[in-house]
Design an enzyme around this catalytic site. Structure first.
Site, short mmCIF file in Angstrom:
data_model
loop_
_atom_site.label_atom_id
_atom_site.label_comp_id
_atom_site.label_asym_id
_atom_site.label_seq_id
_atom_site.Cartn_x
_atom_site.Cartn_y
_atom_site.Cartn_z
N HIS A 7 0.82 -1.20 0.00
CA HIS A 7 0.00 0.00 0.00
C HIS A 7 0.86 1.26 0.00
O HIS A 7 2.04 1.23 0.32
CB HIS A 7 -0.98 0.04 1.18
CG HIS A 7 -0.34 0.09 2.55
ND1 HIS A 7 -0.15 -1.03 3.33
CD2 HIS A 7 0.13 1.13 3.28
CE1 HIS A 7 0.40 -0.67 4.48
NE2 HIS A 7 0.58 0.64 4.48
N GLU A 43 -7.64 4.16 9.98
CA GLU A 43 -7.17 3.92 8.62
C GLU A 43 -8.27 3.31 7.76
O GLU A 43 -9.17 2.63 8.26
CB GLU A 43 -5.96 3.00 8.65
CG GLU A 43 -6.28 1.67 9.32
CD GLU A 43 -5.04 0.82 9.51
OE1 GLU A 43 -4.21 1.18 10.36
OE2 GLU A 43 -4.90 -0.19 8.82
N GLN A 59 -3.96 3.41 1.25
CA GLN A 59 -4.30 3.44 2.68
C GLN A 59 -4.41 4.91 3.12
O GLN A 59 -3.43 5.64 3.07
CB GLN A 59 -3.20 2.75 3.51
CG GLN A 59 -3.47 2.75 5.01
CD GLN A 59 -2.26 2.23 5.78
OE1 GLN A 59 -1.19 2.80 5.73
NE2 GLN A 59 -2.45 1.14 6.50
N HIS A 83 3.95 7.21 3.69
CA HIS A 83 4.89 6.08 3.61
C HIS A 83 4.51 5.15 2.47
O HIS A 83 3.40 5.21 1.94
CB HIS A 83 4.94 5.30 4.93
CG HIS A 83 3.68 4.57 5.28
ND1 HIS A 83 2.68 5.09 6.08
CD2 HIS A 83 3.23 3.32 4.95
CE1 HIS A 83 1.71 4.22 6.23
NE2 HIS A 83 2.01 3.12 5.54
N GLU A 133 7.57 0.73 5.13
CA GLU A 133 6.96 -0.28 5.99
C GLU A 133 7.02 -1.64 5.29
O GLU A 133 6.84 -1.71 4.07
CB GLU A 133 5.48 0.11 6.23
CG GLU A 133 4.67 -0.88 7.05
CD GLU A 133 3.17 -0.49 7.10
OE1 GLU A 133 2.83 0.67 6.81
OE2 GLU A 133 2.37 -1.37 7.43
C1 MC0 Z 1 8.95 12.14 9.84
N1 MC0 Z 1 9.90 12.33 8.93
C2 MC0 Z 1 9.54 11.78 7.78
C3 MC0 Z 1 8.27 11.21 8.02
N2 MC0 Z 1 7.93 11.45 9.32
N3 MC0 Z 1 10.15 11.69 6.58
C4 MC0 Z 1 9.49 11.05 5.59
N4 MC0 Z 1 8.26 10.49 5.76
C5 MC0 Z 1 7.64 10.56 6.95
N5 MC0 Z 1 6.43 10.00 7.11
C6 MC0 Z 1 11.18 13.04 9.12
C7 MC0 Z 1 10.95 14.48 9.53
O1 MC0 Z 1 10.75 15.30 8.42
C8 MC0 Z 1 12.24 14.78 10.26
O2 MC0 Z 1 13.26 15.03 9.33
C9 MC0 Z 1 12.55 13.50 10.97
O3 MC0 Z 1 11.87 12.46 10.23
C10 MC0 Z 1 12.04 13.48 12.39
O4 MC0 Z 1 10.68 13.90 12.34
P1 MC0 Z 1 9.75 14.07 13.63
O5 MC0 Z 1 8.50 14.75 13.21
O6 MC0 Z 1 10.53 14.66 14.76
O7 MC0 Z 1 9.36 12.62 13.94
P2 MC0 Z 1 9.95 11.55 14.92
O8 MC0 Z 1 11.45 11.54 14.88
O9 MC0 Z 1 9.28 11.71 16.24
O10 MC0 Z 1 9.38 10.24 14.22
C11 MC0 Z 1 9.71 9.89 12.90
C12 MC0 Z 1 9.43 8.41 12.77
C13 MC0 Z 1 7.97 8.18 13.21
C14 MC0 Z 1 9.68 7.98 11.33
C15 MC0 Z 1 10.40 7.62 13.69
O11 MC0 Z 1 7.10 8.89 12.34
C16 MC0 Z 1 7.58 6.73 13.24
O12 MC0 Z 1 7.86 6.01 14.22
N6 MC0 Z 1 6.90 6.23 12.19
C17 MC0 Z 1 6.50 4.83 12.12
C18 MC0 Z 1 5.13 4.62 12.66
C19 MC0 Z 1 4.06 5.32 11.85
O13 MC0 Z 1 4.36 6.16 10.98
N7 MC0 Z 1 2.77 4.99 12.15
C20 MC0 Z 1 1.64 5.57 11.44
C21 MC0 Z 1 1.19 4.70 10.33
P3 MC0 Z 1 14.35 16.17 9.56
O14 MC0 Z 1 15.17 16.16 8.31
O15 MC0 Z 1 13.54 17.43 9.78
O16 MC0 Z 1 15.10 15.73 10.78
S1 MC0 Z 1 0.54 3.21 10.98
C22 MC0 Z 1 0.21 2.20 9.66
O17 MC0 Z 1 0.42 2.56 8.55
C23 MC0 Z 1 -0.33 0.85 10.00
C24 MC0 Z 1 -1.46 0.89 10.93
C25 MC0 Z 1 -0.47 -0.17 8.89
O18 MC0 Z 1 -0.03 0.07 7.76
O19 MC0 Z 1 -0.99 -1.25 9.17
#
Ligand code: MC0
Length: 141
Positions: A7, A43, A59, A83, A133
């Site tokens: 997705h 979602e 998604q 993502h 992912e």
């Molecule tokens: C943040 N950043 C991204 C981003 N989110 N870059 C690309 N795509 C994204 N989606 C970048 C920011 O621009 C920043 O870059 C740096 O990462 C830190 O950003 P932040 O806002 O301070 O965020 P953090 O560090 O607190 O967290 C970033 C992180 C988090 C990727 C670790 O979003 C995470 O854990 N994501 C995984 C879980 C998730 O997204 N869940 C929701 C979908 P700079 O350069 O400014 O430092 S759940 C889902 O989809 C499920 C249910 C499913 O499919 O089944």
């Protein structure tokens, strides 16, 4: 390692407003909705293609709160592609391989994803700025 694009995750402010837009634009059907408290999202899965090794979906992701990954993304960047998710047959083997290669795994072990899938995120920094992912669907793939 990868079997398909599972997705594309799109951050939106409102599922209620955005689902009909995608259904109408591309004649898609919303086949599943779910709340994932741990990920902080509601979602909706819109089926694009039902393949032999699992489906491909759009998604749509609506944050449950501002202090969640999708909530922070919306605040910083606004709505858009959040993502990409690839299907895998064996997520444990895929994560082991990525660990050996030195990638920064957000989830070192799989967590609960859509429709009882097992999922894990890889940090965007090591993958050209794309949050990525892996998905092992409930029935494998
Ligand atoms: C943040 N950043 C991204 C981003 N989110 N870059 C690309 N795509 C994204 N989606 C970048 C920011 O621009 C920043 O870059 C740096 O990462 C830190 O950003 P932040 O806002 O301070 O965020 P953090 O560090 O607190 O967290 C970033 C992180 C988090 C990727 C670790 O979003 C995470 O854990 N994501 C995984 C879980 C998730 O997204 N869940 C929701 C979908 P700079 O350069 O400014 O430092 S759940 C889902 O989809 C499920 C249910 C499913 O499919 O089944």
């Amino acid at each position: 390692m990868l079997t398909r694009i599972d997705h594309v995750g799109i951050a939106v402010a409102s599922l209620t407003e955005t689902i009909p837009i995608y259904e109408q634009a591309f004649n898609l059907k919303c086949v599943h909705q779910e709340t994932n408290e741990r990920q902080g999202v509601r979602e909706a899965m819109l089926l694009v293609h039902a393949g032999d090794t699992g489906g491909s979906y759009v998604q749509l992701l609506e944050p449950l709160r501002d202090d969640t990954p999708v909530g922070k993304f919306l605040t910083k960047r606004g709505p858009g592609i959040h993502h990409i998710a690839y299907g895998v047959d064996d997520i444990d083997a895929a994560l082991a391989s990525l660990t050996v290669s030195g990638f920064d795994l957000v989830n070192k072990t799989p967590v609960h994803g859509t429709s009882n899938s097992r999922i894990a995120f890889i940090h965007p920094k090591g993958l050209g700025g794309v949050l990525t992912e892996l998905v092992e669907a409930a029935g494998g793939h």
